[in-house]
Structures are given as structure tokens and as C-alpha cells.
Design a protein around this motif. Structure first.
Motif, PDB file in Angstrom:
ATOM      1  N   GLY A  74       0.797  -1.226   0.000  1.00  8.35           N
ATOM      2  CA  GLY A  74       0.000   0.000   0.000  1.00  8.35           C
ATOM      3  C   GLY A  74       0.830   1.276   0.000  1.00  8.35           C
ATOM      4  O   GLY A  74       0.467   2.255  -0.653  1.00  8.35           O
ATOM      5  N   SER A  75       1.934   1.276   0.734  1.00  2.32           N
ATOM      6  CA  SER A  75       2.778   2.475   0.786  1.00  2.32           C
ATOM      7  C   SER A  75       3.289   2.840  -0.600  1.00  2.32           C
ATOM      8  O   SER A  75       3.461   4.021  -0.920  1.00  2.32           O
ATOM      9  CB  SER A  75       3.982   2.230   1.704  1.00  2.32           C
ATOM     10  OG  SER A  75       3.535   1.842   2.981  1.00  2.32           O
ATOM     11  N   THR A 151      -6.461   3.994   9.626  1.00  2.00           N
ATOM     12  CA  THR A 151      -6.224   2.745  10.338  1.00  2.00           C
ATOM     13  C   THR A 151      -5.545   2.956  11.686  1.00  2.00           C
ATOM     14  O   THR A 151      -5.597   2.090  12.553  1.00  2.00           O
ATOM     15  CB  THR A 151      -5.343   1.820   9.476  1.00  2.00           C
ATOM     16  OG1 THR A 151      -5.736   1.986   8.110  1.00  2.00           O
ATOM     17  CG2 THR A 151      -5.519   0.373   9.853  1.00  2.00           C
ATOM     18  N   ASP A 176      -6.585   7.815   0.072  1.00  2.00           N
ATOM     19  CA  ASP A 176      -6.063   6.570   0.650  1.00  2.00           C
ATOM     20  C   ASP A 176      -7.251   5.688   1.011  1.00  2.00           C
ATOM     21  O   ASP A 176      -8.051   6.023   1.879  1.00  2.00           O
ATOM     22  CB  ASP A 176      -5.241   6.893   1.907  1.00  2.00           C
ATOM     23  CG  ASP A 176      -4.666   5.644   2.573  1.00  2.00           C
ATOM     24  OD1 ASP A 176      -5.391   4.627   2.689  1.00  2.00           O
ATOM     25  OD2 ASP A 176      -3.498   5.677   3.002  1.00  2.00           O
ATOM     26  N   THR A 179      -7.465   0.777   3.874  1.00  2.00           N
ATOM     27  CA  THR A 179      -8.300   0.003   4.790  1.00  2.00           C
ATOM     28  C   THR A 179      -9.782   0.046   4.420  1.00  2.00           C
ATOM     29  O   THR A 179     -10.547  -0.832   4.792  1.00  2.00           O
ATOM     30  CB  THR A 179      -8.068   0.501   6.242  1.00  2.00           C
ATOM     31  OG1 THR A 179      -6.826  -0.045   6.687  1.00  2.00           O
ATOM     32  CG2 THR A 179      -9.148   0.036   7.201  1.00  2.00           C
ATOM     33  N   GLN A 201      -3.812  -6.524   1.668  1.00  2.00           N
ATOM     34  CA  GLN A 201      -3.827  -7.314   2.909  1.00  2.00           C
ATOM     35  C   GLN A 201      -4.784  -6.814   3.980  1.00  2.00           C
ATOM     36  O   GLN A 201      -4.681  -7.207   5.120  1.00  2.00           O
ATOM     37  CB  GLN A 201      -2.406  -7.381   3.491  1.00  2.00           C
ATOM     38  CG  GLN A 201      -1.949  -6.165   4.275  1.00  2.00           C
ATOM     39  CD  GLN A 201      -1.505  -5.015   3.406  1.00  2.00           C
ATOM     40  OE1 GLN A 201      -1.908  -4.901   2.269  1.00  2.00           O
ATOM     41  NE2 GLN A 201      -0.674  -4.154   3.946  1.00  2.00           N
ATOM     42  N   LYS A 202      -5.709  -5.922   3.615  1.00  2.00           N
ATOM     43  CA  LYS A 202      -6.647  -5.456   4.648  1.00  2.00           C
ATOM     44  C   LYS A 202      -8.002  -6.107   4.343  1.00  2.00           C
ATOM     45  O   LYS A 202      -8.113  -7.312   4.487  1.00  2.00           O
ATOM     46  CB  LYS A 202      -6.642  -3.941   4.693  1.00  2.00           C
ATOM     47  CG  LYS A 202      -5.173  -3.426   4.773  1.00  2.00           C
ATOM     48  CD  LYS A 202      -4.819  -2.522   5.887  1.00  2.00           C
ATOM     49  CE  LYS A 202      -3.306  -2.295   5.902  1.00  2.00           C
ATOM     50  NZ  LYS A 202      -2.874  -1.177   6.678  1.00  2.00           N
TER      51      LYS A 202
HETATM   52  C1  LIG Z   1      -1.795  -0.229   5.933  1.00  2.00           C
HETATM   53  C2  LIG Z   1      -2.015   1.148   5.434  1.00  2.00           C
HETATM   54  C3  LIG Z   1      -1.128   1.767   4.532  1.00  2.00           C
HETATM   55  C4  LIG Z   1       0.165   1.161   4.111  1.00  2.00           C
HETATM   56  O1  LIG Z   1       0.035  -0.064   3.475  1.00  2.00           O
HETATM   57  P1  LIG Z   1       1.264  -1.093   3.473  1.00  2.00           P
HETATM   58  O2  LIG Z   1       0.739  -2.233   2.660  1.00  2.00           O
HETATM   59  O3  LIG Z   1       1.540  -1.421   4.898  1.00  2.00           O
HETATM   60  O4  LIG Z   1       2.407  -0.422   2.818  1.00  2.00           O
HETATM   61  C5  LIG Z   1      -1.455   3.024   4.073  1.00  2.00           C
HETATM   62  N1  LIG Z   1      -2.578   3.652   4.462  1.00  2.00           N
HETATM   63  C6  LIG Z   1      -3.445   3.101   5.326  1.00  2.00           C
HETATM   64  C7  LIG Z   1      -4.677   3.839   5.734  1.00  2.00           C
HETATM   65  C8  LIG Z   1      -3.177   1.833   5.845  1.00  2.00           C
HETATM   66  O5  LIG Z   1      -4.027   1.273   6.702  1.00  2.00           O
END
Ligand SMILES: *Cc1c(COP(=O)(O)O)cnc(C)c1O
Length: 376
Positions: A74-75, A151, A176, A179, A201-202
Motif C-alpha cells: 500500500g505504501s 487505520t 487513501d 483500509t 492485505q486489509k
Molecule cells: C496499511 C495502510 C497503509 C500502508 O500499506 P502497506 O501495505 O503497509 O504499505 C497506508 N494507508 C493506510 C490507511 C493503511 O491502513
């Protein structure tokens, strides 16, 4: 010579993942990932990628042509949106009500953009009135960036309202949805979101390491009109677009993470079979169940009811309770992982995830029973 290290194979136990992600992965997704690897330019794989694009478009509720899965977590999806859209000197209004809004600010700064911050307390949603003031005071702003589901606190912001404000002030939106995707209502086209990223993965309950992203036609136009090339070669969408679509489709850009993409295909297929609206309703229903149990245990929520995320339940740790000891006991005795507090909530709250495959009755029953045992 450095001596060869000799280890037994790594055999992880089957944990129940009820933290902020990764969430419990669907067994079908793990099975999909272990299917034979084919070449990433194999015609059969290319066909699977076309289906995958349609599945991501469904999950986002968008017809955006530029809709892909970035081959990184996600990053990297976050960074993809910022490095492609924000050029040096571009003004960006960034909403910050937790950890991830702060990361957006850092992204804008690294792109050479000019940041205007709108700050809200941790645990509160983004305040539309304050955003309106900032947009009004900065008529030259080009983007509004915000986190739909924070999150770090469990707060849900009004993405639809924020997008309407941005449009009224001629700003593109960067959202973003790491989540939120799959867990709460999200309609990219209807709400007018211009750039959005999520994570595998969320609430998709896929393996970590992939980031679905989508760009509106207006965002694509902004990218195409750039005066300078995107600083990151790997994340440059003008190059990646050629891999996913257009003339010379599937020409080599980078080696796609073939098996991880099988996994994402399967998790999105399961989501489409369930139906988005059913998935949103299930998260809500499971949240109500968990909430009733947590309140019975005397635990208090960080976020007000109206803006609470069903998939991320942040509750205050009761006075005198040892945060680390509780989480350790849950992990060791119940194979149960819940999340620690992050940033301003470190040591003060737990974050209990009900994401995707994890949002089900057995998990809630286990979590409540385990917490009750451990807290007593
Ligand atoms: C988990 C998350 C991220 C980052 O995702 P990664 O897969 O850990 O890099 C970014 N924004 C939100 C709101 C998240 O919950």
C-alpha cells in the motif's frame, strides 16, 4: 567462505489475525498463490490480468482505464499517486487525522509540492468545514489529499463530501483507501475520486504486497501534461500503463509478481461473488457483534459511534493493564493477534481488526473469550 547457514523449513503456526493488517487470508487465496508459476508474458497470464483489471474496477466501482495493481504494498500505491501527480511547486491540501495523513504530507514534500495542512484530532474524522476554509484560502491548490479510513485510529471520513468540496474548488482528489476498500462503501466514479490506492492485505484478505490503484481521466491528463518526468522510474505510470494496456500491451516493464497476482485475482473474485454491498453489510454486522462484546468487557471506543470504522475497532486499554503482556498472552495462548496502538495512541489503545475473511463470527467469539480470560 562464509559457512552455509542450515535451518529447518519455516513453519508458521496458523494465527488468527485481528490487527490492522495483514488480515486472515482466505484459504482459497493461499491455494491460488501456490499454483504453478507461468511466464508473466504468457498469453494465459495476460488473460488473467485482463480479468484482474475488471475485478479491481468492480471493487473500486470505476470505469477508469488506468486501473492496475502496483507490484508493491500500500505504501507504494500511496507513493505512486503522489509521485505521478504532484510536480514541484504544486500546492496540495493534506488532511491529517492520524499516521497516514502525516505520510501523505511527507510524500508531497518529497515531490517538491507545497503543503497546506488541515489537522484534526486523532480519532476524529476529517472536518469538512475546515477543509472548505483551507480550499477557499488557497484558490491555487491543485489537489486535496485525505485518508478515507484512518487505520491508526479507526475513524472514517466522508469521502463523498470531501470530493464534492474538492471539485467545487477545482482540485483533484488523492484518496487513501487502503483500509476502506471492501469494508465500507466506496464509489470512485460516483464520488469523483481522481487518484486512489489500496492494499491487498486489509479487507481484501489477500497476501500482503500488492496495491490496487486507479486514476481518473482528469488525473491521467495531469500526468500526461507533466513538465518533468516522474522522478521514480519504477512507479512512473506512463511506463506501467504500457504494460497493462494500450499499444504494445504487456511489453516488458518489470517482472510481474505472478503468483501474488493469482492471489489477488482470487480474493477479488471472492469479493465479487459475495457482492460489494453484501461485504459492506457483513463488516457492519460483525462490528455490531464485536462492539456489544467489547462494551460488556467494559472497553471504550476511541472513535465516536458516527464515524467508527467497522473493520478497525480501536479501544482504550483499561487503567493498570499491561499492554504488551496482554497482546503476548493472546498470541501465545490463543494464536490471536490484535494490533497495538500507533503514534499518539501507542500504549493507550488496542486496534482490533475485522477485515475481509477475518470479519466472521468465530473470530469474534474467540477474541471476546480470549480478552475476557486474559483481562481477568
Ligand atoms: C496499511 C495502510 C497503509 C500502508 O500499506 P502497506 O501495505 O503497509 O504499505 C497506508 N494507508 C493506510 C490507511 C493503511 O491502513
Amino acid at each position: 567462505m562464509i559457512a552455509a547457514p542450515k535451518f529447518p523449513p519455516f513453519n508458521p503456526p496458523r494465527r488468527i489475525l485481528m490487527g490492522p493488517g495483514p488480515s486472515d487470508v482466505y484459504p482459497e487465496v493461499l491455494a491460488a498463490q501456490s499454483k504453478p508459476t507461468v511466464g508473466h508474458l504468457d498469453p494465459l497470464f495476460v488473460g488473467m490480468m485482463d480479468e484482474l483489471k475488471a475485478l479491481i474496477q468492480y471493487a473500486f466501482q470505476t470505469e477508469n482505464e488506468v486501473t492496475v495493481a502496483v507490484s508493491a504494498p500500500g505504501s507504494a500505491g500511496m507513493e505512486t499517486c503522489f509521485v505521478n501527480l504532484v510536480e514541484p511547486g504544486d500546492k496540495v491540501v493534506v488532511c491529517r487525522n492520524g499516521v497516514f495523513g502525516e505520510r501523505m504530507r511527507q510524500n508531497v514534500e518529497r515531490c517538491g509540492g507545497e503543503v497546506v495542512m488541515v489537522d484534526n484530532e486523532w480519532g476524529e474524522p476529517v472536518d469538512l468545514a475546515e477543509v472548505e476554509v483551507a480550499l477557499h484560502a488557497n484558490p491555487d491548490a491543485k489537489f486535496l489529499a485525505f485518508v478515507h479510513a484512518e487505520t491508526s485510529t479507526g475513524a472514517l471520513s466522508d469521502a463523498k463530501g470531501l470530493c464534492a468540496l474538492a471539485r467545487a474548488h477545482n482540485c483533484l482528489t488523492i484518496v487513501d483507501a487502503v483500509t476502506s476498500l471492501g469494508g465500507v462503501e466506496l464509489r470512485v466514479d460516483e464520488w469523483g475520486i481522481d487518484a486512489i490506492y489500496s492494499g491487498s492485505q486489509k479487507c481484501l484478505s489477500c497476501v500482503p504486497g500488492l496495491s490496487p490503484v486507479s486514476f481518473s481521466p482528469a488525473a491521467v491528463e495531469k500526468i500526461k501534461a507533466r513538465k518533468t518526468p516522474v522522478q521514480s522510474w519504477f512507479l512512473d505510470q506512463t511506463l506501467v500503463m504500457g504494460y497493462w494496456s494500450g499499444d504494445g500491451k504487456r511489453s516488458y516493464h518489470h517482472t510481474a509478481p505472478v503468483n501474488a497476482l493469482y492471489a489477488l485475482h482470487e480474493s477479488l473474485r471472492l469479493l465479487a461473488n459475495e457482492g460489494l454491498e453484501n461485504a459492506w453489510a457483513r463488516h457492519r454486522e460483525m462490528h455490531e457483534l464485536l462492539k456489544a462484546g467489547l462494551e460488556k468487557l467494559g472497553l471504550e471506543f476511541v472513535v465516536e459511534e458516527a464515524s467508527r470504522l467497522p473493520q478497525l475497532n480501536a479501544v482504550y486499554i483499561p487503567n493498570g493493564v499491561d499492554d504488551g503482556a496482554v497482546r503476548k498472552q493472546l498470541l501465545e495462548q490463543y494464536n490471536l493477534e490484535i494490533g497495538a496502538g500507533l503514534g499518539a495512541l501507542a500504549g493507550k489503545a488496542w486496534r482490533i481488526g475485522l477485515m475481509g475473511f477475518g470479519a466472521r463470527r468465530e473470530n469474534i467469539a474467540l477474541c471476546l473469550r480470549a480478552l475476557e480470560d486474559v483481562l481477568n
